[in-house]
Structure formats: structure tokens, C-alpha cells
Design an enzyme around this catalytic site. Sequence first.
Site, mmCIF file in Angstrom:
data_model
loop_
_atom_site.group_PDB
_atom_site.id
_atom_site.type_symbol
_atom_site.label_atom_id
_atom_site.label_comp_id
_atom_site.label_asym_id
_atom_site.label_seq_id
_atom_site.Cartn_x
_atom_site.Cartn_y
_atom_site.Cartn_z
ATOM 1 C CG MET A 1 32.469 44.116 38.406
ATOM 2 S SD MET A 1 30.826 43.755 37.712
ATOM 3 C CE MET A 1 30.530 42.107 38.398
ATOM 4 C CD GLN B 1 41.519 43.590 39.994
ATOM 5 O OE1 GLN B 1 40.769 44.483 40.359
ATOM 6 N NE2 GLN B 1 41.545 43.134 38.744
ATOM 7 C CB CYS C 1 40.690 50.561 38.054
ATOM 8 S SG CYS C 1 39.365 51.528 38.813
ATOM 9 N N GLY D 1 31.534 40.497 33.733
ATOM 10 C CA GLY D 1 31.317 41.490 34.769
ATOM 11 C C GLY D 1 29.875 41.929 34.808
#
Length: 314
Positions: A17, A70, A100, A224
Site C-alpha cells: 500500500m 513490488q 493500481c 490490505g
Amino acid sequence: MKIGNIVLKNNLILAPMAGVTDIAFRSICVDCGADYAVTEMVSVNALAYRNEKTFELLRTADNEKIKVVQLFGYDPKIFAKVVKMPELDKFDIIDINMGCPTPKIVNNGAGCSLMKDIDRARQIIEAVVASTSKPVTVKFRKGWDENTVNAVEFAKMCESAGARAITVHGRTREQFYSGVCDWDIVAEVKKAVSIPVILSGDIVDKSSYDRAVALTKCDGVMIGRGALGNPAIFSQILGTSVVDNTMDYVRRHVDILRQYYSDHIIVHYMRKHFLWYLKDYRNAKTIKVDIVKYEDLDEVLGVIENFINKASRK
């Protein structure tokens, strides 16, 4: 679940995140039971240009036994160059962001926009797989919108391109993070591929975890927003004993960040985390003014501790 030659113990993962999964929060979540925690998404272009602040995102904690970075971008050649950089040697898994939804990412052809350009997405995965011996994973969404739901097709492409596991978030780009996550699409993906499938979206407690696993037969679960302010969600799902003391989490988060940043930077950065840590307390909104008002970090910590000692949970 195995990702390449890496064996996970409990199949619980902290999702990447942006602006949230810093080295401190990842370390806390791993101690609470997460098998691994993914870094904030990192721009391959920024790494290629050796942007100093971007390299800060690559910091990892000692207790992160499985280290996962990531990456996001658009150019397969830059991906291939970046994964060979020595700064990425410490990572065990390379994850590629193709989910995203934010405009600044998709408008540059990265993130979820790659679900509309499946050929380029394949080229990126193949370029990374060819450039590293580490397992490569991909995170993506249900599709761009309800008229272009292509998660199953995309999953099959990821597998054939060499991905060793995939994470599916059951919302379209159009939804961002609103509405209900579609776990049925994850179940469809699970039936369509042979590599591990990790579910992402709407896991907020053990009940939602149990229902998601039962419905989708997924191999792993990525958490998340359910972990925001509640890193103990991992231990709660596992049924393990972890000290669930909000102030301990707050102080540990700050103490780790103090190894790298000044109090002035931390007091501003941590405001969102402070509010997340306090979200389950009654009348938490009343302390927001003080958290924003004070500039001295220790003073803010004192205000928070005093509030926690007097407040009750919802």
C-alpha cells in the site's frame, strides 16, 4: 503454498500500500503473523534513474525472512534492467503491479492500464522472468470495468509468461476501492490456472477470511486495508497469541522510523497511522485536532497514550 522454491507457513500476506507499508508497519505485521509483507510499490523508472527517495522504499527489517518488492512501470526493457540491480539482490520475490487504479499510474500506461494491453503485460512478465532466477508474481484486478472483465484471461497469460503466483483483487479499476469485492471472480481464476492464487479484497477479520477461502479455494490471502491500525488481524485469524496493545504498536512504529528519519518528518507522516491505530476507540475523532496541532513527536505520543488510557474500545 509454495511460490517457486519458497514455502509459506500460513499463507497470510500484508498487501503493498503506497504511503502505508513502510519498513516499520511491515515489521510489525510480520511479528503478528504475516508470512511476508510487500513493500510499497516502487517505480522501475525511478530506480533506473537512481532516485534517492525511491531507494528508501527498498529498506527491509531484520524480521522480514521473506522479502518481497513490488515494481511498477510500462517498459519491459527497464524492468529487465532494474531486476538485475544489486539493490534488489536481498529480495526473494519480485512482484509486478498490474492493478493500481490511481490516475497518475494508469495515465502513464502502468498499473491497471496493463489489463487493457495484455501483450505489453506479457512482455513485461517475460522480461522480468528472463532477467532473474527469483520467483515472479503479478497482482492485478478483476478488469478495467464491468464491460471488460478479463481476470481469467489475464491470469492464464501470467501463468504462461512465467509467473509463479498471482494475486487477484476482485474489483475493477473503475471501482477503485468502493463497492463489494467480487470473490467469485477469484474462484473462477483459481479454476483456470495451476499456479497459486492469492485473494485480495475485503478481508477484515477471521470471519471474512474463512468465508473467502471456503468460497474461492484460494491458496493465500492478502490483507490490505483490514490491517490499517490493526496489525493484529494476522494473529487474530491464526488464533495465535500476540500482545494486542495499541500504544505498543504506535511506539514501535515510531521507534523503527526514528532509525531513518527526523522527528519532524515522522510527526507529519505518522498522522494517518495514528488515526488508524485509534479508529476502534470511542470518540477518537476528538483527538484528531491535537494530533494535527502538535509538531513535537513526543508530545503527540503523550497525547495519544493519555487518550488510550482513558478511552474504551467500540
